[in-house]
Scaffold this motif. Structure first.
Motif, PDB file in Angstrom:
ATOM      1  N   PRO A 274       0.840  -1.195   0.000  1.00  0.00           N
ATOM      2  CA  PRO A 274       0.000   0.000   0.000  1.00  0.00           C
ATOM      3  C   PRO A 274       0.876   1.246   0.000  1.00  0.00           C
ATOM      4  O   PRO A 274       2.025   1.206   0.427  1.00  0.00           O
ATOM      5  CB  PRO A 274      -0.767  -0.131   1.321  1.00  0.00           C
ATOM      6  N   ILE A 298      -5.800   4.431  12.418  1.00  0.00           N
ATOM      7  CA  ILE A 298      -5.565   3.442  11.355  1.00  0.00           C
ATOM      8  C   ILE A 298      -4.717   2.313  11.935  1.00  0.00           C
ATOM      9  O   ILE A 298      -3.675   2.564  12.526  1.00  0.00           O
ATOM     10  CB  ILE A 298      -4.779   4.087  10.187  1.00  0.00           C
ATOM     11  N   ILE A 299      -5.181   1.081  11.763  1.00  0.00           N
ATOM     12  CA  ILE A 299      -4.367  -0.020  12.283  1.00  0.00           C
ATOM     13  C   ILE A 299      -3.702  -0.840  11.183  1.00  0.00           C
ATOM     14  O   ILE A 299      -2.763  -1.570  11.450  1.00  0.00           O
ATOM     15  CB  ILE A 299      -5.173  -0.959  13.211  1.00  0.00           C
ATOM     16  N   ARG A 300      -4.183  -0.715   9.947  1.00  0.00           N
ATOM     17  CA  ARG A 300      -3.568  -1.540   8.905  1.00  0.00           C
ATOM     18  C   ARG A 300      -3.892  -0.959   7.541  1.00  0.00           C
ATOM     19  O   ARG A 300      -4.957  -0.381   7.339  1.00  0.00           O
ATOM     20  CB  ARG A 300      -4.089  -2.979   8.996  1.00  0.00           C
ATOM     21  N   THR A 301      -2.955  -1.100   6.628  1.00  0.00           N
ATOM     22  CA  THR A 301      -3.208  -0.779   5.224  1.00  0.00           C
ATOM     23  C   THR A 301      -2.709  -1.963   4.401  1.00  0.00           C
ATOM     24  O   THR A 301      -1.837  -2.698   4.834  1.00  0.00           O
ATOM     25  CB  THR A 301      -2.477   0.507   4.785  1.00  0.00           C
ATOM     26  N   TRP A 302      -3.307  -2.173   3.240  1.00  0.00           N
ATOM     27  CA  TRP A 302      -2.863  -3.306   2.426  1.00  0.00           C
ATOM     28  C   TRP A 302      -3.291  -3.092   0.983  1.00  0.00           C
ATOM     29  O   TRP A 302      -4.067  -2.190   0.673  1.00  0.00           O
ATOM     30  CB  TRP A 302      -3.433  -4.628   2.952  1.00  0.00           C
TER      31      TRP A 302
END
Lengths: 377, 455
Positions: A274, A298-302
């Protein structure tokens, strides 16, 4: 069945491929599915999770309507609902031009059997008090919904395996060829033989097509996705906007998932990442319609890989060069909803030579003579 | 060379020694750390204005802590120290930062990751009750804030930190109700031959145990079946002795952890190859003796590269800096490098002994029930993971995560990932290495939903 000869070999373990394997087993054909990694882990597993007909190209609508009926039957088909919820899909307008676009689409959609209800700004605020001031109107498709993409492909894979399909994971297909009487497929160090070949390899479907002399101008599409920590559950619709530059949904657990823009991908190594700047733009667009989300973290992006065609609709149908080869790839970022129906359609093409669904717009012939894809950026 | 952008992440013993060596080589490193002051976790300093005597804070290690802290002053003006700054992503040749003055993107030509370790948490019934802390957390409360986690405290664990923290609590005036070591006493003797490679450290360990016993603190080795209970917070701890007797100890706090785990997400995001380290039962970045990873100009040092302890971290930080300087074509003192390699090899032998003395307490996980919480962020119990392995055939951690949401919460599996790997391997009856590791995804730690804060 002689050793190593299958009726059908399927290249690609996305939802479409796994659903095709299941449908073909139900027709009594022997099936081997070859997946370079784990089933449902690429476009099928990393997408937003929208189960949406609203906003679709009308050429896809018969397929989407067919698919929508299957989503309701997932428990009987694959043993679980894959967290499918018919939450409805709400498409937002942020100015008068977008509002006109919603009204126009709703009018045209009626001809394709899709009933949408379009409401203006005041009604939007009354119905959806959690939407921000920027929203000037909205169009609701109440039958649309959302599901957990991480579950769908693997659920079809398990069902196909239980039905007798041979599912080979970590078996990348390095080449396939037509022998005059069938296909030879090099996969994971072995060479397999099959009478018929199904190309449902997503972005890599372009490479498979090229092996058979029909290259297409496909490009990688890496949807840039973001998820927040859980916040109180209020967004009870799946959300899109005119132009599609941001899309948002909230799972019952509370996490808000949103996407927009493109991530980075290296197709040679199947590595995608990401992008922070793209995530930032998606955040800004999300906050414009859901300002209260500003307190979330925000805890995660992918991201992941899909294949994108220049005209934004997939290639579905028989090869024009090779008998017994069926293509279904290049879903251009909106194949998740279609996947379960593509499996049935592919099975019809394989077993009957034709499908109950109208596929003419998706013929690979439309790219005959087209220059190959430009090198990915 | 002055325009070469060298970034060091982490201001613990490894990062500080790396900076000193880089400065000596004529470079001006950028040092990035989440804390306001140097020292990392092991030598964490109290906030400005809350200073207390080093001997009280760090015990035997006071002199070492003081030397690391002094380095910060010595290097002032010769390094670019970015304090209170989170590195939340590494992509290609740049880091994404979030600091007090906002967001930034820091490109680098060379990178030393000295990201340290956290406690290794293992689930047991009641481990998420208020009043249950990590051992390292219990120690940091004492070191930096001058307060304990409770008045009557039980310590439970499987590592050398256990007697140390317990003794520090006794000294601070707490009532230590029990020290419960999940590893057998006999293992301490088996680890002895290798631990003789660091006799001073060995002696300190024995000292803490002896003082605890002399102070009348109840100690037990080889305990199993720990269970924290209480009405809204921990009030007692049940356990089973090595002899099989059920016991219960009243308390108002429990400090529990079972070793250390390396913080490796940035190395993962940097694209480094990983290898399985059988000794510490975790995947770590592949590296040579000097800390070179598979990615050119990216180095790892200290506990973030594999658990070695603070002394080894100092040596490894300096060693990685020498390797970096050498790779940049700068003159390097080869005798010094050889000396560091020798010292690191000795400490590695000691570490081997220590791991023998404190073997991984696999029996704790084997015995826990399906209803025990595993992923506290997402509220997923052990049974969900076992079911994913059994019914859905999840062959490795990322697939188990996709099926169950384990490791999908705020900590992104930093806390539960190791235990999940152990449980998955056990459920499948496979070698631990085959359970794999959770894929790194940015952000490394949660970041605010404020677009202006992102570069």
């Amino acid at each position: 069945m002689s050793v190593g000869v299958f009726d059908v070999a399927i290249v690609g373990g996305g939802t479409a491929g796994c659903a095709a394997a299941l449908a073909l087993r139900k027709r009594g054909m022997s099936v081997v599915l070859l997946e370079k990694g784990q089933c449902g882990a690429m476009a099928s597993g990393t997408n937003f999770g929208g189960v949406r007909r609203q906003g679709r190209d009308f050429r896809e609508m018969p397929l989407a309507t067919r698919a929508r009926a299957i989503w309701d039957r997932l428990p009987e088909l694959v043993g679980e609902d894959c967290e499918f919820r018919a939450t409805g899909h709400l498409k937002l307008a942020r100015d008068a031009a977008e509002m006109a676009e919603l009204e126009r689409y709703a009018r045209d959609a009626r001809d394709h059997g899709l009933e949408l209800s379009v409401v203006g700004g005041n009604a939007v605020r009354a119905l959806y008090p959690w939407l921000g001031e920027a929203v000037t109107g909205a169009s609701l498709c109440p039958d649309d919904g959302q599901a957990n993409p991480r579950l769908v492909g693997p659920a079809f894979a398990r069902a196909a395996r239980a039905a007798g399909a041979e599912i080979r994971e970590f078996a990348p297909v390095t080449h396939a060829r037509w022998t005059g009487a069938g296909f030879e497929i090099d996969a994971g160090g072995a060479t397999l033989r099959a009478r018929l070949l199904v190309n449902v390899a997503g972005f890599w479907g372009g490479e498979v097509a090229a092996w058979f002399g029909e290259p297409v101008p496909i490009r990688p599409l890496c949807p840039n996705m973001v998820v927040t920590e859980p916040v109180p559950y209020v967004i009870d619709r799946s959300i899109g906007v005119c132009g599609g530059n941001v899309y948002v949904r909230q799972v019952e657990r509370g996490n808000v998932i949103f996407g927009g823009g493109r991530g980075w991908g290296d197709t040679a190594r199947a590595i995608s990442r990401p992008r922070a700047d793209v995530a930032r733009d998606a955040m800004a667009r999300t906050l414009a319609i859901l300002p209260w989300l500003r307190d979330a973290r925000i805890i995660r992006t992918w991201t992941g890989f899909d294949g994108e065609m220049p005209d934004d609709i997939p290639v579905i149908g028989p090869s024009r060069t090779t008998p017994g080869l069926i293509h279904a790839f290049g879903f251009s970022g909106h194949g998740f909803q279609l996947g379960p129906a593509i499996g049935e359609i592919v099975a019809e093409l394989v077993a009957d030579g034709r499908s109950a669904s109208p596929l003419a717009p998706f013929a690979i012939a439309r790219f005959a003579g087209a220059p190959p894809a430009p090198a990915p950026r | 060379m002055s325009d070469t952008r060298v970034v060091v992440v982490g201001a613990g013993p490894a990062g500080m020694r790396a900076c000193a060596a880089l400065v000596a080589a004529g470079l001006t490193p950028i040092l990035i750390d989440e804390a306001a002051r140097s020292g990392g976790r092991i030598y964490q300093q109290p906030p400005q204005g809350a200073a207390r005597p080093g001997r009280e804070l760090y015990g035997f290690e006071a002199a070492k802590a003081a030397r690391i802290h002094a380095l910060e002053a010595q290097l002032a003006g010769r390094i670019d120290h970015r304090r209170e700054t989170l590195v939340w992503n590494c992509f290609e040749d740049a880091l994404d930062l979030l600091g007090p003055s906002g967001p930034s993107r820091q490109p680098f030509d060379a990178l030393i990751l000295a990201t340290g370790a956290t406690d290794l948490a293992l689930p047991f019934p009641g481990w998420t009750l208020p009043g249950v802390y990590a051992l390292g957390g219990a120690q940091i409360a004492l070191k930096t804030q001058g307060c304990g986690i409770g008045r009557r405290v039980v310590f439970l664990g499987a590592g050398p930190l256990l007697p140390l923290v317990a003794w520090q609590y006794v000294q601070a005036g707490a009532d230590v109700a029990a020290v419960l070591d999940a590893t057998p006493f006999a293992a301490k003797l088996r680890g002895l031959p290798n631990m003789l490679f660091a006799p001073a450290t060995l002696a300190k360990g024995a000292y803490y145990v002896a003082r605890l016993l002399a102070a009348g603190v109840p100690m037990a080795w080889g305990v199993g079946g720990p269970r924290a209970e209480g009405d809204g917070r921990v009030e007692r701890v049940h356990f089973v002795t090595a002899g099989g007797d059920a016991r219960v100890v009243a308390c108002d706090a429990l400090g529990a952890s079972f070793g250390l785990r390396s913080e490796t997400q940035l190395a993962d995001l940097a694209g480094c190859d990983f290898v399985f380290d059988r000794r510490t039962r975790q995947y770590v970045p592949a590296r040579d003796v000097a800390g070179r990873t598979s990615r050119r100009f990216v180095y790892v040092a200290g506990d973030g590269a594999g658990i070695g302890g603070a002394d080894a971290a100092e040596l490894a930080g300096e060693r990685a800096a020498l390797a970096l300087a050498e790779d940049l074509g700068l003159p390097v003192d080869v005798n010094r490098a050889a000396f560091l390699d020798g010292r690191l090899a000795r400490l590695d032998r000691f570490r081997r002994g220590l791991e023998t003395a404190y073997p991984f307490p696999a029996h704790l996980l084997r015995d826990i029930g399906d209803d025990t919480m595993l992923c506290r962020c997402e509220g997923i119990a052990v049974g969900a993971l076992r079911a994913a392995a059994r019914d859905k055939g999840a062959p490795e951690l990322n697939r188990a995560k996709a099926f169950t949401r384990i490791g999908m919460g705020r900590c992104q599996g930093r806390m539960c990932g190791r235990a999940a790997a152990e449980l998955l391997a056990a459920a499948r009856g496979e070698d631990l290495a085959r359970a794999g590791r959770l894929r790194g995804q940015p952000p490394v730690k949660p970041i605010p939903m404020i677009p202006e804060l992102l570069s």
